[in-house]
Design an enzyme around this catalytic site. Structure first.
Site, PDB file in Angstrom:
ATOM      1  N   HIS A 103     -22.578 -11.474 -13.474  1.00  0.00           N
ATOM      2  CA  HIS A 103     -23.029 -11.829 -14.166  1.00  0.00           C
ATOM      3  C   HIS A 103     -23.329 -12.648 -14.851  1.00  0.00           C
ATOM      4  O   HIS A 103     -22.532 -13.001 -15.926  1.00  0.00           O
ATOM      5  CB  HIS A 103     -23.408 -10.324 -14.734  1.00  0.00           C
ATOM      6  CG  HIS A 103     -23.520  -8.925 -13.455  1.00  0.00           C
ATOM      7  ND1 HIS A 103     -24.263  -8.840 -12.976  1.00  0.00           N
ATOM      8  CD2 HIS A 103     -22.184  -8.232 -13.879  1.00  0.00           C
ATOM      9  CE1 HIS A 103     -23.664  -7.759 -12.118  1.00  0.00           C
ATOM     10  NE2 HIS A 103     -22.682  -7.224 -12.589  1.00  0.00           N
ATOM     11  N   GLU A 120     -20.046  -5.057 -18.461  1.00  0.00           N
ATOM     12  CA  GLU A 120     -19.773  -3.921 -18.320  1.00  0.00           C
ATOM     13  C   GLU A 120     -18.573  -3.788 -18.699  1.00  0.00           C
ATOM     14  O   GLU A 120     -17.305  -4.436 -18.028  1.00  0.00           O
ATOM     15  CB  GLU A 120     -20.599  -3.906 -16.849  1.00  0.00           C
ATOM     16  CG  GLU A 120     -19.870  -4.508 -15.707  1.00  0.00           C
ATOM     17  CD  GLU A 120     -21.150  -4.180 -14.372  1.00  0.00           C
ATOM     18  OE1 GLU A 120     -21.466  -3.984 -14.729  1.00  0.00           O
ATOM     19  OE2 GLU A 120     -20.496  -5.483 -13.189  1.00  0.00           O
ATOM     20  N   HIS A 178     -17.127  -9.698  -8.570  1.00  0.00           N
ATOM     21  CA  HIS A 178     -16.497  -8.362  -8.303  1.00  0.00           C
ATOM     22  C   HIS A 178     -17.365  -7.738  -7.417  1.00  0.00           C
ATOM     23  O   HIS A 178     -18.496  -8.362  -6.966  1.00  0.00           O
ATOM     24  CB  HIS A 178     -16.721  -7.677  -9.766  1.00  0.00           C
ATOM     25  CG  HIS A 178     -18.440  -7.763 -10.263  1.00  0.00           C
ATOM     26  ND1 HIS A 178     -18.778  -8.829 -11.642  1.00  0.00           N
ATOM     27  CD2 HIS A 178     -18.613  -6.486 -10.251  1.00  0.00           C
ATOM     28  CE1 HIS A 178     -19.895  -8.204 -11.716  1.00  0.00           C
ATOM     29  NE2 HIS A 178     -20.411  -7.017 -11.888  1.00  0.00           N
ATOM     30  N   ARG A 198     -25.884 -12.642  -6.692  1.00  0.00           N
ATOM     31  CA  ARG A 198     -25.267 -11.725  -5.472  1.00  0.00           C
ATOM     32  C   ARG A 198     -24.669 -13.736  -4.374  1.00  0.00           C
ATOM     33  O   ARG A 198     -25.399 -14.421  -4.211  1.00  0.00           O
ATOM     34  CB  ARG A 198     -26.027 -11.297  -4.382  1.00  0.00           C
ATOM     35  CG  ARG A 198     -25.849 -10.316  -3.187  1.00  0.00           C
ATOM     36  CD  ARG A 198     -26.288  -9.474  -1.987  1.00  0.00           C
ATOM     37  NE  ARG A 198     -26.911  -8.885  -2.784  1.00  0.00           N
ATOM     38  CZ  ARG A 198     -28.461  -8.249  -3.305  1.00  0.00           C
ATOM     39  NH1 ARG A 198     -29.155  -9.489  -2.315  1.00  0.00           N
ATOM     40  NH2 ARG A 198     -28.703  -7.858  -3.680  1.00  0.00           N
TER      41      ARG A 198
END
Length: 322
Positions: A103, A120, A178, A198
């Site tokens: 991200h 996150e 990740h 992605r």
């Protein structure tokens, strides 16, 4: 209207990699065997949560923010984020491996997508034997070596694999590659953002037979290519206490592992509070009302609350504030 503990209708997300644990274990309203996510509390455009309990039932989170503003969110939260709810809360069931992704940070996300970045954290609720996560690289990389690994289909050889069990907790800062591995069920706390780059998807095809889009070029300027061991969260597990887990600029998360009732004075807290039940069941009461909560459920407590009483025989709760 007094702001009693608010529960919200889960927003279910069908995913290529999803399973049926959210329905079977948490009784979520899913009708497919590929449900990957339950969005518990969301202000994301097009996916705004609605109250599920009490007199405010059916009211959207955005309507609550308009009507109650600082009373709901807290003055300091309004000053930082305006009237956009800054946290997205999910439960995730990965029956299959998720794509390798990352991200962007706030600056890049704002410039490219007019969005927040996406920092996150994950709390592992259940994991099949042998399940793992991918978090970061297993060595320091140069950009060209990374690009060559994509061309040669050898990216997986450069990634760091982490075996997991219930209670393991991970902090995923922006730029870190990740992926959630097959067989992992977790609670996710993140900035309000749905921006994901992605970079590898195991050459899988979607239900229409198409390869899913990759974001190779966008990711290049967002990736942290260094090897870092900064992702496993070490925390105390003292019973019937508030134990600190994560304290970052975007959210603070504690865990409360209870086998008896607990009273909390939150008068000085100038923020809403979120409680995610990751084990057991409890009743959470403020001065305006109460709500029951069980494993796989989430409740929002307004910033105007001063006192909380948690009644339980056994429960583990993640407490999230700003």
């Amino acid at each position: 209207m007094n702001l009693y503990p608010l529960k919200f209708e889960p927003i279910m997300k069908d995913r290529l990699w999803g399973g049926d644990k959210l329905q079977k274990l948490f009784d979520k309203p899913s009708k497919t065997e590929t449900t990957g996510e339950s969005w518990e509390l969301s202000g994301v455009k097009g996916d705004v949560s609605k109250v599920a309990n009490g007199e405010l039932s059916g009211t959207s989170l955005n309507e609550l923010i308009e009507d109650y503003s600082e009373k709901l969110l807290g003055e300091s939260v309004i000053n930082r984020f305006g009237k956009e709810f800054p946290i997205l809360i999910k439960f995730i069931d990965a029956k299959k491996d998720l794509s390798i992704q990352l991200h962007p940070n706030d600056e890049l996300a704002k410039e490219r997508h007019d969005s927040f970045g996406k920092t996150e954290m994950w709390y592992i609720m259940d994991a099949d034997p042998g399940a793992n996560l991918i978090v970061g690289f297993n060595k320091n990389l140069e950009k060209q070596e990374y690009k060559s690994s994509l061309e040669n289909n050898t990216l997986l050889d450069l990634l760091n694999y982490e075996p997991v069990k219930e209670g393991d907790t991970f902090f995923i800062n922006t730029g870190k590659v990740h992926a959630i591995g097959a067989g992992v069920l977790l609670a996710e706390i993140q900035q309000t953002s749905d921006i994901t780059y992605r970079v590898f998807d195991f050459n899988r095809k979607d239900k229409d037979g198409n390869l899913r889009e990759l974001h190779t070029d966008l990711a290049l300027d967002a990736i942290d290519f260094s090897k870092k061991d900064d992702f496993r969260v070490v925390y105390d597990r003292e019973k019937n206490k508030v134990n600190k887990m994560v304290d970052c600029p975007y959210f603070k998360t504690n865990i409360i592992d209870l086998d008896s009732d607990l009273n909390l004075d939150i008068t000085a807290r100038d923020s809403f509070s979120i409680y995610m039940c990751v084990s057991g069941r409890a009743t959470i009461e403020n001065e305006f009302g109460s709500s029951s909560i069980q494993k796989g459920e989430t409740v929002l407590i307004s910033a105007s609350s001063d006192i909380l009483k948690i009644t339980t025989k056994e429960a583990k709760l993640l407490e999230v504030t700003i």
